[in-house]
Design an enzyme around this catalytic site. Sequence first.
Site, PDB file in Angstrom:
ATOM      1  N   CYS A 524       0.886  -1.167  -0.072  1.00  0.00           N
ATOM      2  CA  CYS A 524      -0.074   0.160  -0.052  1.00  0.00           C
ATOM      3  C   CYS A 524       0.846   1.216  -0.169  1.00  0.00           C
ATOM      4  CB  CYS A 524      -0.765  -0.043   1.162  1.00  0.00           C
ATOM      5  SG  CYS A 524      -0.154   0.083   2.671  1.00  0.00           S
ATOM      6  N   GLY A 525       0.362   2.399   0.697  1.00  0.00           N
ATOM      7  CA  GLY A 525       1.371   3.711   0.603  1.00  0.00           C
ATOM      8  C   GLY A 525       2.387   3.377   1.449  1.00  0.00           C
TER       9      GLY A 525
END
Length: 568
Positions: A524-525
């Site tokens: 993810c981020g």
Amino acid sequence: MSATRKRILIVGGVAGGASCAARARRLCETCEIVVFERGPHVSFANCGLPYFVGDVIQSEASLLVATPVLFQDRFNIQVQTETEVIRIDRGGKFIEVRDLKSGDARIEPYDALVLATGAQPIRPPLPGIDLPGIYVLRTIPDSRKVKAAVANASRAVLVGGGFIGLEMAENLVHRGLEVTLLELADQVLPPLDPEMAAYAARRLRTNGVNLRLGEGVEAFAKRPDGLVTVRTSRGKTIDTDLVILGIGVKPESSLARVAGLELGALGGIRVDEFMRTSDPAIWAVGDVVEVKNRVTQEWQLVPLAGPANRQGRIAATAIIHGSQEDESAGSPPMTFDGILGTAICAVFGLTVAATGASEKLLRRAGINDYQRVYLHPGHHASYFPGAKPTHIKLVFSTSEGRILGAQAAGEADVARRIDVIATAMMKGATVYDLEDLELCYAPQFGAAKDPVNVAGMVAANHLRGDLPLADWAELERVEALLVDVRTEAEYHTGHIPNAQNIPLESLRGRLGELPKNREIWLVCGVGQRAYYAIRTLMQNGFRVKVLSGGMHTYQTWSDATDHLERPT
Ligand SMILES: Cc1cc2nc3c(=O)[nH]c(=O)nc-3n(C[C@H](O)[C@H](O)[C@H](O)COP(=O)(O)OP(=O)(O)OC[C@H]3O[C@@H](n4cnc5c(N)ncnc54)[C@H](O)[C@@H]3O)c2cc1C
């Protein structure tokens, strides 16, 4: 000789020597204490020199922490500057010193001798190395010369991407120079791992520094117009007004070697935990000694001001009180029990700091029982304006969770996080202790889960089996299914090649699209949404791992390892 009338001679009057002298006086009013310093200054701030060249520190006088007059008046310590110690006679317990102004030599007897001779910058024997225009930065006179050269320069080449090289790059850019930084290794800041050093490399480049990694110097030549030509290991030439060498230092241990004191394999003086050398009447402190790394237990050279100062105090205490416990106070003896190498550097608004062992150091020491996590929390609560990411790498032992090292980069409060971890490490803390630390919080200062707590939580979740981690180094070869759980919009700003996008918010409804017979790697981020996703997937029977630190870490791995594809 009476213990109260000892004659203590100290060679070298900067960080280690000056603090040893001052502590010795505080413990012994009747001792005779003399400091011999080859240079014109004592107790000056080497660490401020790059900022003096950069005009951040404008007055040279500010670099003088103390003067010989202050030592005499305040501490009754005699300081003899421009006086070089040229020989130690251990049998006769005297040293021979030479007054560098008159050239006269004389004998000075001692009861206790302290070698605080520091280190000297490495000048490799390259063709042209002694040409005018090639400088090092170690002393105030050095910095005067560099500052004068900078005043008439428009271009500079820095050789070496260590702490001093980076600080000089920033200061020279601020002085308006075009700066090229050559570093033979494939990363700057050698104490860090490459993917963490990549933050500093990126910051240098975005501020106009021509950073050339994997490129060293082979020779220097002088041109008829006065410029220096630098020939690099890649066969390129660079014409420049000045060159500053920042490729490390070597211990100034020749006095000790000639006197037959035990040296280590790295050329530093060997000392015990009281800073005593192999001669019971001689102590050594600072950059000239080898120190044991607390994590790897290997001998190292760690030329930093903090250890030099602490070692000076320890040596003084041992000289005055002996190596015994202070029974009256019931306090333990003061000893130097090894080094973590806690260090920090700022470059164009980015702070980079580290403590303990890097992965590189662990591998070199043959230590393989470790894991690492990456995280990128805000330096304070995200809802309070101005939160800046802190990029943290935590390395810890697999078997016990003991913290082995930490590295961090960011624009705010980096020092605080590394200092907290360093303090915890001094007490042998584990990642479970970091989870549990009670740290100060109000929204403008931190978070209810401080970044240090979060580092502990991520690591502890991993060790408890709640958060299996994938290895970034395996990314190229992996046969697992890569799933990016960010939003579609984020995914389209750049993603890992072959990663499939299933946003976290739709994951529970799309479980049927995922294989149970193939490992799944989540990204993810920064790692938080992948953690939420892995908890869902694990409880639904999938074999899953998380790429620690998410796309933020991917970016730095890509920067650090050319062979990885960048996000599209
Ligand atoms: C530009 C620069 C920036 C730095 N920045 C930082 C920083 O930000 N943080 C940090 O922790 N560390 C920093 N350091 C490192 C730090 O300054 C050193 O680790 C520290 O000064 C070591 O102290 P020392 O007393 O062992 O040696 P030194 O400071 O080198 O002092 C040794 C002294 O001994 C004298 N001497 C040597 N031989 C003889 C002899 N035979 N007779 C008489 N005198 C002798 C030398 O002239 C010298 O002045 C920096 C160093 C430099 C050069």
